[in-house]
Design an enzyme around this catalytic site. Sequence first.
Site, PDB file in Angstrom:
ATOM      1  N   ASN A   1     -10.368   1.064   2.346  1.00 29.30           N
ATOM      2  CA  ASN A   1     -11.207   1.817   3.299  1.00 29.30           C
ATOM      3  C   ASN A   1     -12.536   1.111   3.585  1.00 29.30           C
ATOM      4  O   ASN A   1     -13.309   1.567   4.422  1.00 29.30           O
ATOM      5  CB  ASN A   1     -11.477   3.244   2.787  1.00 29.30           C
ATOM      6  CG  ASN A   1     -12.375   3.267   1.554  1.00 29.30           C
ATOM      7  OD1 ASN A   1     -12.527   2.276   0.863  1.00 29.30           O
ATOM      8  ND2 ASN A   1     -12.952   4.415   1.282  1.00 29.30           N
ATOM      9  N   LYS A   2     -12.784  -0.001   2.909  1.00 29.39           N
ATOM     10  CA  LYS A   2     -14.066  -0.697   3.072  1.00 29.39           C
ATOM     11  C   LYS A   2     -14.066  -1.545   4.346  1.00 29.39           C
ATOM     12  O   LYS A   2     -13.043  -1.723   4.989  1.00 29.39           O
ATOM     13  CB  LYS A   2     -14.335  -1.579   1.852  1.00 29.39           C
ATOM     14  CG  LYS A   2     -14.474  -0.805   0.551  1.00 29.39           C
ATOM     15  CD  LYS A   2     -15.688   0.094   0.572  1.00 29.39           C
ATOM     16  CE  LYS A   2     -16.011   0.747  -0.762  1.00 29.39           C
ATOM     17  NZ  LYS A   2     -15.025   1.673  -1.270  1.00 29.39           N
TER      18      LYS A   2
END
Length: 378
Positions: free
Chosen positions: A191-192
């Site tokens: 999700n980064k």
Amino acid sequence: MNASHPAAATTKKINLSAPWIDERDEELVLEVLRSGWLSLGPTGPRFEALFAEAVGAPYCAAVSSGTAGLHLCMRLAGVGAGDEVITSPYSFVASANCAIYEGATPIFADIDPRTFNLDPAAVEAAITPRTKAVVGVDIFGYPCELDPLLELCERHGLAFVEDACEALGAEYKGRPLGSHGHPAVWAFYPNKQMTTGEGGAVTTGSADQHELLVSLRNQGRLETSSWLQHGRLGYNYRLDDLSAALGIGQLEKLDRILEARGAVAAVYGELLADVGVELPLPDDADHVRSWFVYVVKLPAGVDRNGVMARLAAEGVASAPYLPSIHLQSYMRERYGFREGMFPVSEDSSARTMALPFHARLERDDQEYVAAALRSALG
Ligand SMILES: Cc1ncc(COP(=O)(O)O)c(C=O)c1O
């Protein structure tokens, strides 16, 4: 999807996040796979050099996760049993857990309600003779108050570690996070801003710190020692070469990823301006955010769970970002933390919510999210 079921075929599903993976990433990972050199090969150092360059840091040690990087930084700071480490309650648990791993006690200081980052005055008030280090967090990609935090650490003889796990690409006072000299920790979960699957890195301006990090992540081996000789207690916190190869692919397009995330955030800013929620703080002269998540703050008294349930019914994912760490059950049980101790963090935790956000979120989907939120609030 079941074509004979028209309702199922038209139901929207908008996820919270999505990595940007393309053919170049596949090609780089396949190359390593085919080389047979899956760990401790040449790809790791190549990734580290590129990452160091991307954040303007002299040194980079890739590690297996952001959490591993934070733990190693506790070792760098000499944190041990009986020490106290001050950090933000409004963060992901890893920024406090790293102190516990070394037998220290996490001490929380309240946050600034505008930035959701540590309030330096609260940090100073929390210092005791047992304080050893401060972990500043750049929450949601917004840079923490680096200069005041560094200044007070220097004055009190404390180590400073920056948890920049959510902030790749952000800038403080005109310089990228990671280029300010002290250790900064990065995370590459999918999700980064960029991903290596699982993975992380620690950047620093100090050759000695870098040497120690490289040894600690590799079972305490020394630069001079052979495979089965270990000079200190270490860990297996290495990043494998497949992950590093994916990291190289991600870094090659990092500028495009960051730009696209900024554009998606700008569209939300426009669509949500009159929905009746507080939007993320805009940049100023000293702080340039890197967009990690899009978090809005609901008005006091609104039933957030109800809003999230109504969004879910429309196929829109959301998350209660972020719960206050001190109120997690294991923290309450272990340290006796309770409600009311950090009111700004607790109020933020009760009212903030992450919306679907990633680099390739389509405008149509954002319009759908905005309409769903408007109706969920109405
Ligand atoms: C602020 C913060 N710190 C630390 C971490 C831990 O990173 P990882 O999941 O790679 O261990 C994260 C990742 O979610 C994070 O958001």
